[in-house]
Design an enzyme around this catalytic site. Structure first.
Site, mmCIF file in Angstrom:
data_model
loop_
_atom_site.group_PDB
_atom_site.id
_atom_site.type_symbol
_atom_site.label_atom_id
_atom_site.label_comp_id
_atom_site.label_asym_id
_atom_site.label_seq_id
_atom_site.Cartn_x
_atom_site.Cartn_y
_atom_site.Cartn_z
ATOM 1 N NE ARG A 71 41.611 54.203 32.102
ATOM 2 C CZ ARG A 71 41.529 52.885 32.158
ATOM 3 N NH1 ARG A 71 42.388 52.129 31.524
ATOM 4 N NH2 ARG A 71 40.567 52.304 32.856
ATOM 5 C CD GLN A 110 32.189 50.134 42.193
ATOM 6 O OE1 GLN A 110 32.920 50.837 42.885
ATOM 7 N NE2 GLN A 110 32.165 48.810 42.300
ATOM 8 C CG ASP A 113 34.133 49.126 30.740
ATOM 9 O OD1 ASP A 113 32.903 48.965 30.628
ATOM 10 O OD2 ASP A 113 34.847 48.426 31.486
ATOM 11 C CG HIS A 142 31.929 55.583 39.311
ATOM 12 N ND1 HIS A 142 32.710 54.554 39.780
ATOM 13 C CD2 HIS A 142 31.348 56.126 40.419
ATOM 14 C CE1 HIS A 142 32.604 54.463 41.098
ATOM 15 N NE2 HIS A 142 31.783 55.412 41.498
ATOM 16 C CB CYS A 195 31.315 73.997 25.114
ATOM 17 S SG CYS A 195 29.517 73.870 24.923
ATOM 18 C CB THR A 236 33.661 45.676 42.588
ATOM 19 O OG1 THR A 236 34.035 46.853 43.306
ATOM 20 C CG2 THR A 236 32.403 45.082 43.202
ATOM 21 C CB SER A 237 38.255 45.640 45.874
ATOM 22 O OG SER A 237 38.373 46.934 45.307
ATOM 23 C CD GLU A 263 42.714 40.283 44.338
ATOM 24 O OE1 GLU A 263 42.180 41.074 45.143
ATOM 25 O OE2 GLU A 263 43.732 40.567 43.682
ATOM 26 C CB CYS A 280 33.208 37.504 37.244
ATOM 27 S SG CYS A 280 33.936 38.902 36.398
#
Length: 290
Positions: A71, A110, A113, A142, A195, A236-237, A263, A280
Site C-alpha cells: 500500500r 478517513q 494517503d 485513521h 524501532c 465516503t459510504s 453513488e 467529487c
C-alpha cells in the site's frame, strides 16, 4: 427526498458558522487510489481481518507488513486531484469567508494517503502572498500510511514518518507478490521494520488505525460534530463507526448535511439535506464555486 439544488445549498453554506468536512476513499479515487468499499472497491483476496486488525498483526507481522508495504508503494507516486484542492481552498479563511462569512472549518478525513494534507500544504504555499492567514485544520482520524510506531510494551513511544522505499530490505519486491495476491513466505519476522532507538529494537507497525481500534482524536471529532451546523460528507459510504455517526450527530441538533458521492446510496444519503451525485472532483468545485 434530498435536494441537489445548488442555490439552496449555497444559501445554507452562507449562513453556516461551524462547518466540518468528513471525507473518505472516494475523495482519492481520481488520484488512482482504489476504494475498498462501493463500486470498484477491492481488497483482492485479503479481507480486513487478514491484514488490518491487531489480531492479524499478532498472528503474522510478515503478512500485515507485506500488505502495508504494498500500500505504501502504491500510494507513493499518487498526487492530489481537484477535489483535494477545492477542499484545500475551502480551508483558507479568506476564501471560505467569501462564501461562508465568519465561519470555521475542520476537515476530518478517513483517508491514510496524506493527499489532503499535501494539497493543503501546496495551496497554502501558492496562495501565501494573497492569503497569508493560516489554513484550518485537517484531522487524519485513521492515521497516515507513511507513519510508523513502536510496538514495545516497555515505554518506548517512538513515532515517525518514514518515506523510505522500501521501508526495510526484507520487504523489497514483495509488493509485486501482493499485487498478484500472493505473499512471500520467505520474509521472516527478523527482517521486518524495527524501532531504531538505542536499546529498543522492537517491531514497528504501520501507524494507521486498524479495524477494532480507536480512531485518533475521536473525542475532538465527536465534539466538533456536536457543535457543527453544516457537515459536508465527501466521497465516503460512511459505513464504519464512528464515522457513520457524524452526520446524524449534526442533524440531531438541527445542522445540515450535504453529501457529495459518486453513488447516491450511502449511509448518510437518507439523512442528507443536499445530495450531489457524481465524481467529487467535479461536483465539489461546481457546487462550492471556488
Amino acid at each position: 427526498m434530498p435536494s441537489a439544488d445548488i442555490t439552496e445549498f449555497r444559501r445554507a453554506l452562507a449562513s453556516s458558522q461551524k462547518i466540518i468536512v468528513l471525507s473518505g476513499a472516494g475523495l482519492s479515487a481520481a488520484s488512482g487510489i482504489a476504494t475498498f468499499r462501493g463500486t470498484g472497491g477491492r481488497w483482492g483476496k485479503y479481507n480486513a481481518s487478514d491484514v488490518a486488525t491487531p489480531a492479524a498483526f499478532a498472528e503474522s507481522q510478515s503478512k500485515v507488513w507485506q500488505f502495508f508495504h504494498y500500500r505504501r508503494e502504491e500510494m507513493r507516486d499518487k498526487k492530489p486531484n481537484e477535489a483535494h484542492y477545492v477542499l484545500a481552498r475551502l480551508a483558507i479563511p479568506s476564501i471560505r469567508h467569501a462564501i461562508a462569512p465568519g465561519s470555521t472549518l475542520t476537515h476530518i478525513t478517513q483517508n491514510i494517503d496524506t493527499l489532503c494534507t499535501r494539497a493543503l500544504a501546496e495551496t497554502e504555499t501558492t496562495l501565501r502572498l494573497t492569503h497569508p492567514e493560516p489554513p484550518s485544520e485537517i484531522i487524519e482520524m485513521h492515521g497516515r500510511i507513511f507513519d510508523v510506531a513502536c510496538t514495545s510494551t516497555h515505554d518506548c513511544d517512538y513515532h515517525a514518518t518514514n518515506l523510505d522505499s522500501p521501508i526495510c530490505p526484507g520487504l523489497a519486491g514483495t509488493e509485486i507478490q501482493v499485487a498478484a495476491e500472493e505473499l512471500d513466505a520467505r520474509v521472516k519476522r527478523k527482517d521486518l521494520p524495527t524501532c531504531p532507538r538505542p536499546g529498543c529494537g522492537a517491531m514497528l507497525r504501520p501507524d494507521v488505525v486498524w479495524f477494532g481500534e480507536r480512531p485518533k482524536r475521536i473525542e475532538d471529532i465527536l465534539a466538533l460534530a456536536d457543535d457543527a451546523d453544516l457537515c459536508l460528507v465527501v466521497g465516503t459510504s460512511a459505513l464504519v463507526q464512528p464515522a457513520s455517526k457524524i452526520g446524524g450527530q449534526v442533524k440531531n441538533h438541527g445542522g445540515k448535511v450535504a453529501v457529495f458521492n459518486v453513488e447516491g446510496s450511502t449511509n448518510h444519503a437518507d439523512e442528507a439535506d443536499f445530495l450531489f451525485v457524481g465524481p467529487c472532483e467535479v461536483t465539489l468545485g461546481e457546487v462550492l464555486g471556488i
